[in-house]
Design an enzyme around this catalytic site. Structure first.
Site, PDB file in Angstrom:
ATOM      1  N   THR A 182       0.930  -1.108  -0.144  1.00 12.51           N
ATOM      2  CA  THR A 182       0.125  -0.157   0.058  1.00 12.51           C
ATOM      3  C   THR A 182       1.089   1.219   0.090  1.00 12.51           C
ATOM      4  OG1 THR A 182      -1.588  -1.314   1.404  1.00 12.51           O
ATOM      5  CG2 THR A 182      -1.705   1.355   1.160  1.00 12.51           C
ATOM      6  N   LYS A 190      -6.828   0.868  -3.528  1.00 12.98           N
ATOM      7  CA  LYS A 190      -6.455   0.201  -2.157  1.00 12.98           C
ATOM      8  C   LYS A 190      -6.408   1.414  -1.182  1.00 12.98           C
ATOM      9  CE  LYS A 190      -4.830  -2.455   0.944  1.00 12.98           C
ATOM     10  NZ  LYS A 190      -3.594  -3.242   1.004  1.00 12.98           N
ATOM     11  N   LYS A 244       0.235   4.342   9.078  1.00 13.61           N
ATOM     12  CA  LYS A 244       0.661   4.757   7.410  1.00 13.61           C
ATOM     13  C   LYS A 244      -0.342   4.681   6.615  1.00 13.61           C
ATOM     14  CE  LYS A 244       2.181   1.374   5.042  1.00 13.61           C
ATOM     15  NZ  LYS A 244       1.388   0.851   3.869  1.00 13.61           N
TER      16      LYS A 244
END
Length: 296
Positions: free
Chosen positions: A96, A172, A240
């Site tokens: 990702t 995503k 993140k």
């Protein structure tokens, strides 16, 4: 039967390597944990000492590491894969990452005569192990032609989202927006129930059979009930990932109030020392509750 490389034998990567081997491919693996490679080799795989060694043996290399920085290291670090890959080989990036970074990586690899697929993944360790996960892919037609049959060996759903890298990563991070917000909301709901003295097992049973249920409530609150915060996906992953969501939206001044709140909740959990615990540990930020398995 093809020689396929896979770098990163974590919760998802190991299952993907097993799925490729189950499909009949010769699978060459590398991980920073030598014991993970040795265990895979003991079951019939091929352990490699570096990304370069993987790349030299394969014309398709699948990278399943945590983030863009680790992907850079896999490709361009000491004994990196890029220098060892033959022209026309394919690099499949499953992390990702920032969509703009992924699009730029496609161009960088093209300058070396290498093909690239932007191919983030979702579904968790169990679906990766059974070959039932989802891949959100984007890339040039030549990259898809090179990957023919390989992606399908790892995933039940392979979505093709564009003919240039970037859209896979965009979809995503939108998935991660929902996942992170749903986990944070599930934790908040369970925490309120505990604070109000509701039996946790009863609450879980009712919600999972009611309109308020979500996949994340059902999956992650089961971890809370078990008092098991073994990291299948860690708190810091959502620090993140929701950070990437907010960075993407900030570039076009698009408001994401729920994402921002969820991000702060994961940041608070990480700052309190829970960053490497399962992401369900975000529930630990709520005061005045006794969690299952917690004697305090």
């Amino acid at each position: 039967m093809r020689h396929i490389g896979l770098i990163g034998l974590g919760a998802m990567g190991l299952g993907m390597a097993q799925s490729l081997r189950r499909a009949g491919h010769h699978v060459h693996v590398h991980d920073v944990r030598a014991q993970a490679c040795s265990a895979f080799a003991a079951d019939g795989g091929n352990a490699c000492a570096s990304p370069a060694e993987v790349a030299a043996a394969c014309d398709i290399v699948v990278s399943v590491v945590v983030n863009a920085a680790q992907t850079e290291q896999v490709l361009f670090g000491d004994n990196g894969a890029a220098a060892a890959m033959r022209p026309g080989s394919l690099f499949v990036m499953c992390s990702t990452v920032d969509p703009n970074w992924s699009a730029a990586l496609e161009d960088r690899l093209a300058q070396q005569g290498l093909l690239y697929l932007d191919a983030p993944i979702s579904g968790g360790a169990a679906k990766a192990a059974s070959g039932q996960m989802t891949m959100m892919t984007a890339g040039r037609p030549q990259a898809y032609a090179k990957a023919d049959g390989v992606l399908e060996a790892m995933a039940a759903k392979v979505y093709r989202l564009g003919d240039r890298a970037g859209n896979g990563s965009k979809v995503k991070i939108i998935n991660q927006l929902l996942a992170g917000v749903h986990i944070a909301a599930a934790a908040e709901a369970m925490a309120l129930g505990l604070r109000e003295g509701v039996d946790a097992v009863a609450l879980y049973e009712v919600i999972t059979h009611s309109a308020g249920n979500s996949w994340m409530f059902e999956n992650r609150m089961a971890h809370v009930l078990a008092g098991d915060y073994t990291p299948l996906s860690a708190v810091d992953i959502f620090v993140k990932d929701l950070g990437l969501v907010l960075d993407t939206a900030r570039a076009t001044k698009f408001p994401l109030p729920l994402s921002a709140t969820a991000h702060q909740m994961f940041m608070q959990a990480s700052a309190a020392g829970h960053g490497r615990e399962d992401d369900s540990a975000v529930i630990k930020i709520f005061p005045g509750i006794t969690l299952p398995g917690d004697g305090s």
